[in-house]
Design a protein around this motif. Structure first.
Motif, PDB file in Angstrom:
ATOM      1  N   ILE A 163       0.886  -1.082  -0.106  1.00  0.00           N
ATOM      2  CA  ILE A 163      -0.038  -0.296   0.325  1.00  0.00           C
ATOM      3  C   ILE A 163       0.394   1.218   0.243  1.00  0.00           C
ATOM      4  CG2 ILE A 163      -1.661   1.343   1.123  1.00  0.00           C
ATOM      5  CD1 ILE A 163      -2.289  -1.780   2.772  1.00  0.00           C
ATOM      6  N   ILE A 164       0.716   2.374  -1.277  1.00  0.00           N
ATOM      7  CA  ILE A 164       1.692   3.295  -1.333  1.00  0.00           C
ATOM      8  C   ILE A 164       1.370   4.502  -1.044  1.00  0.00           C
ATOM      9  CG2 ILE A 164       3.917   4.173  -3.102  1.00  0.00           C
ATOM     10  CD1 ILE A 164       3.913   0.907  -3.919  1.00  0.00           C
ATOM     11  N   THR A 165       1.110   5.346  -0.414  1.00  0.00           N
ATOM     12  CA  THR A 165       0.200   6.537  -0.651  1.00  0.00           C
ATOM     13  C   THR A 165       1.127   8.069  -0.408  1.00  0.00           C
ATOM     14  OG1 THR A 165      -1.451   5.024   1.393  1.00  0.00           O
ATOM     15  CG2 THR A 165      -1.406   7.178   1.098  1.00  0.00           C
ATOM     16  N   SER A 166       0.826   8.786  -1.401  1.00  0.00           N
ATOM     17  CA  SER A 166       1.125  10.041  -0.655  1.00  0.00           C
ATOM     18  C   SER A 166       0.464  11.407  -1.068  1.00  0.00           C
ATOM     19  CB  SER A 166       1.551  10.648  -2.684  1.00  0.00           C
ATOM     20  OG  SER A 166       2.661  11.145  -3.217  1.00  0.00           O
ATOM     21  N   ASN A 167       0.852  11.750  -0.192  1.00  0.00           N
ATOM     22  CA  ASN A 167      -0.075  12.894   0.382  1.00  0.00           C
ATOM     23  C   ASN A 167       0.144  14.371   0.103  1.00  0.00           C
ATOM     24  OD1 ASN A 167      -2.615  13.579   1.541  1.00  0.00           O
ATOM     25  ND2 ASN A 167      -1.259  14.257   3.736  1.00  0.00           N
ATOM     26  N   CYS A 168      -0.357  15.435  -0.090  1.00  0.00           N
ATOM     27  CA  CYS A 168      -0.213  17.155   0.262  1.00  0.00           C
ATOM     28  C   CYS A 168      -1.604  17.826   0.687  1.00  0.00           C
ATOM     29  CB  CYS A 168      -0.117  17.515  -1.600  1.00  0.00           C
ATOM     30  SG  CYS A 168       1.521  17.776  -1.686  1.00  0.00           S
ATOM     31  N   GLY A 169      -1.280  18.232   1.931  1.00  0.00           N
ATOM     32  CA  GLY A 169      -2.716  18.666   2.558  1.00  0.00           C
ATOM     33  C   GLY A 169      -2.588  17.759   3.919  1.00  0.00           C
ATOM     34  N   ASP A 170      -4.413  18.229   3.545  1.00  0.00           N
ATOM     35  CA  ASP A 170      -5.098  17.585   4.998  1.00  0.00           C
ATOM     36  C   ASP A 170      -5.809  16.873   4.588  1.00  0.00           C
ATOM     37  OD1 ASP A 170      -6.690  20.064   4.169  1.00  0.00           O
ATOM     38  OD2 ASP A 170      -6.744  20.810   5.525  1.00  0.00           O
ATOM     39  N   SER A 171      -6.060  16.188   3.313  1.00  0.00           N
ATOM     40  CA  SER A 171      -7.278  14.972   3.328  1.00  0.00           C
ATOM     41  C   SER A 171      -6.135  13.721   3.866  1.00  0.00           C
ATOM     42  CB  SER A 171      -7.314  14.458   1.770  1.00  0.00           C
ATOM     43  OG  SER A 171      -8.293  15.799   0.981  1.00  0.00           O
ATOM     44  N   PRO A 217       4.174  22.070  -3.553  1.00  0.00           N
ATOM     45  CA  PRO A 217       3.535  20.680  -3.823  1.00  0.00           C
ATOM     46  C   PRO A 217       4.689  18.969  -3.667  1.00  0.00           C
ATOM     47  CG  PRO A 217       4.677  21.472  -6.010  1.00  0.00           C
ATOM     48  CD  PRO A 217       4.422  22.474  -4.398  1.00  0.00           C
ATOM     49  N   VAL A 218       4.578  19.037  -2.502  1.00  0.00           N
ATOM     50  CA  VAL A 218       6.490  18.025  -2.492  1.00  0.00           C
ATOM     51  C   VAL A 218       5.059  17.281  -1.448  1.00  0.00           C
ATOM     52  CG1 VAL A 218       7.914  17.409  -1.270  1.00  0.00           C
ATOM     53  CG2 VAL A 218       7.998  19.805  -2.563  1.00  0.00           C
ATOM     54  N   PRO A 219       5.470  16.013  -1.780  1.00  0.00           N
ATOM     55  CA  PRO A 219       3.906  15.033  -1.317  1.00  0.00           C
ATOM     56  C   PRO A 219       4.811  13.918   0.158  1.00  0.00           C
ATOM     57  CG  PRO A 219       4.760  13.997  -2.856  1.00  0.00           C
ATOM     58  CD  PRO A 219       5.612  15.559  -3.491  1.00  0.00           C
ATOM     59  N   GLU A 220       4.846  14.113   0.528  1.00  0.00           N
ATOM     60  CA  GLU A 220       4.986  13.038   1.379  1.00  0.00           C
ATOM     61  C   GLU A 220       4.733  11.671   1.425  1.00  0.00           C
ATOM     62  OE1 GLU A 220       5.619  15.270   5.444  1.00  0.00           O
ATOM     63  OE2 GLU A 220       4.191  15.276   5.304  1.00  0.00           O
ATOM     64  N   ILE A 221       5.444  10.724   1.446  1.00  0.00           N
ATOM     65  CA  ILE A 221       4.946   9.172   0.948  1.00  0.00           C
ATOM     66  C   ILE A 221       5.489   7.926   1.959  1.00  0.00           C
ATOM     67  CG2 ILE A 221       6.116   7.893  -0.664  1.00  0.00           C
ATOM     68  CD1 ILE A 221       6.694  10.344  -2.353  1.00  0.00           C
ATOM     69  N   THR A 222       4.031   7.550   1.904  1.00  0.00           N
ATOM     70  CA  THR A 222       4.917   6.011   3.236  1.00  0.00           C
ATOM     71  C   THR A 222       4.549   4.579   2.142  1.00  0.00           C
ATOM     72  OG1 THR A 222       2.429   6.551   3.242  1.00  0.00           O
ATOM     73  CG2 THR A 222       4.293   7.941   4.712  1.00  0.00           C
ATOM     74  N   PHE A 223       4.844   3.352   2.706  1.00  0.00           N
ATOM     75  CA  PHE A 223       4.741   2.561   2.090  1.00  0.00           C
ATOM     76  C   PHE A 223       4.568   1.534   3.738  1.00  0.00           C
ATOM     77  CE2 PHE A 223       7.395   3.174  -1.398  1.00  0.00           C
ATOM     78  CZ  PHE A 223       8.063   4.161  -1.150  1.00  0.00           C
ATOM     79  N   MET A 224       3.123   0.262   3.569  1.00  0.00           N
ATOM     80  CA  MET A 224       2.868   0.103   4.167  1.00  0.00           C
ATOM     81  C   MET A 224       2.877  -1.403   3.448  1.00  0.00           C
ATOM     82  SD  MET A 224       1.309  -0.743   6.821  1.00  0.00           S
ATOM     83  CE  MET A 224       1.290   0.709   8.165  1.00  0.00           C
TER      84      MET A 224
END
Length: 388
Positions: free
Chosen positions: A218-226, A290-297
């Motif tokens: 599960i690879i997630t990338s996020n910008c903002g507060d969603s 517009p730089v995302p933070e990315i996580t791996f699970m």
């Protein structure tokens, strides 16, 4: 449709609800541009919703044909197998806002690759790791200042990420870096296209929480507060952390660039924007980036579901509350569907049922924003069947 007594959530009061009409099947992009209300109080019935299941036909029979050579007893397998048993549902409502600024994207099989090729396989070198399998994409985009950037992201973001992933060449052991590069450059490209294609005025922007689901990752990338969370067993695991102006590291970055965070109905960049990263918002550069933070699970057999949502949900419900509701309703809905004996085509899927209920609860708790919720059921049909 009324919710029966045994389908109510003990810890959260769920009112009887009219479930939004749903349509089954695949949709490459599902946005909410027509979901508008003519009143300032909003109307929960003004919804866009859909559900679906990932069919085997996303991958050709030739690609899926496994080796006929004998294999040892109970060999290791990818956690998600061929990633075909995933079903999803979403609901997106205008709520109490005057304008619908959320957009949702669901792209089943936006890529088809072997699990070994995607990276992070739980059984590298196994037969299942070398089978072609679909990789799925889910995204929630919460616009501000207008809906243009959110709609653009829903139509374009998965395309640029797929293009950047295909372009990046690294060793198998560096698969995480490949995804980090694809997401980072993909978000930057989408942001640049908003400008070069005159998508929206410079005061319009959007959050972007996107999730790629492979057989094992599960690879997630996020910008903002969603936000995105994973329900695993009895746990609710956050996959993203809101990028707020008063988050310590974000505050240091903003002030280091000469910016200011002002408390005006909550912490805001120059008293305007209540998030510190987003697509668009050119007038607030370099403080809004517009730089995302990315996580791996890594996926496990304990995983129940994924939930992605705009802050219309998270403003009025905690991660744990959302997880509790989702687990409770998913399990009850699965049991109900199995015991009824009727075709699942005639019923709302468990994932759609949860998305509808979470939206209704958020609205009932006086959420003042648009509310968009995607629920991805990670239990395959095979695992839902009762034991004989």
């Amino acid at each position: 449709m009324e919710i029966s007594e045994d389908e109510r959530v003990d810890s959260v009061a769920v009112t009887d609800l009219e479930l939004a009409s749903t349509s089954s099947g695949l949709s490459s992009v599902l946005t909410t541009e027509d979901s508008r209300s003519t009143t300032s109080s909003g109307d929960i019935s003004m919804t866009s919703s859909s559900s679906g299941e990932i069919p085997a036909t996303l991958v050709s029979a030739d690609e899926m044909r496994a080796s006929t050579s004998p294999s040892p007893a109970r060999p290791p397998k990818c956690v998600g197998r061929n990633n075909k048993g995933v079903s999803w549902g979403f609901t997106s409502v205008i709520g109490r806002r005057r304008e619908m600024e959320d957009a949702v994207a669901v792209v089943p099989g936006f890529m088809s690759r072997t699990c070994d090729h995607v990276g992070g396989c739980t059984a590298p070198g196994s037969r299942t790791s070398s089978e072609i399998s679909p990789v799925h994409f889910f995204g929630v985009y919460d616009g501000h200042g207008g809906s243009q950037v959110a709609k653009f992201c829903a139509e374009r973001m998965h395309e640029v990420i797929a293009e950047e992933w295909a372009r990046e060449t690294v060793g198998d052991y560096e698969w995480q870096r490949k995804w980090e590069t694809a997401f980072s450059i993909g978000f930057e490209r989408a942001d640049n296209e908003v400008l070069t294609e005159n998508v929206a005025p410079e005061m319009v922007g959007s959050t972007a929480v996107v999730l790629v689901l492979s057989g094992c990752q599960i690879i997630t990338s996020n910008c903002g507060d969603s936000r995105a969370v994973l329900c695993r067993g009895t746990q609710t695991i956050p996959l993203t952390v809101d990028q707020k102006p008063d988050r310590e590291d974000e505050l240091i970055r903003i002030e280091g660039e000469g910016g200011k965070v002002i408390n005006w109905n909550g912490a805001r960049v120059f008293g305007v924007l209540a998030m510190s990263r987003a697509i668009g918002d050119r007038y607030l550069r370099p403080w809004i980036i517009p730089v995302p933070e990315i996580t791996f699970m890594t996926r496990t057999d304990e995983d129940e579901c994924l939930i992605l949502a705009s802050d219309g949900l998270w403003d009025v419900m905690t991660n744990d509350e959302v997880g509790e509701v989702a687990r409770h309703l998913l399990r009850r809905r699965r049991r109900l569907m199995l015991s009824s004996g009727s075709s699942t085509d005639d019923q709302i899927s468990p994932a759609q049922f949860v998305a509808d209920n979470l939206t209704e609860i958020a609205y009932g708790r006086n959420s003042s924003d648009n509310i968009s919720v995607i629920v991805v059921d990670l239990k395959s049909k095979r695992k839902r069947q009762p034991r004989q």
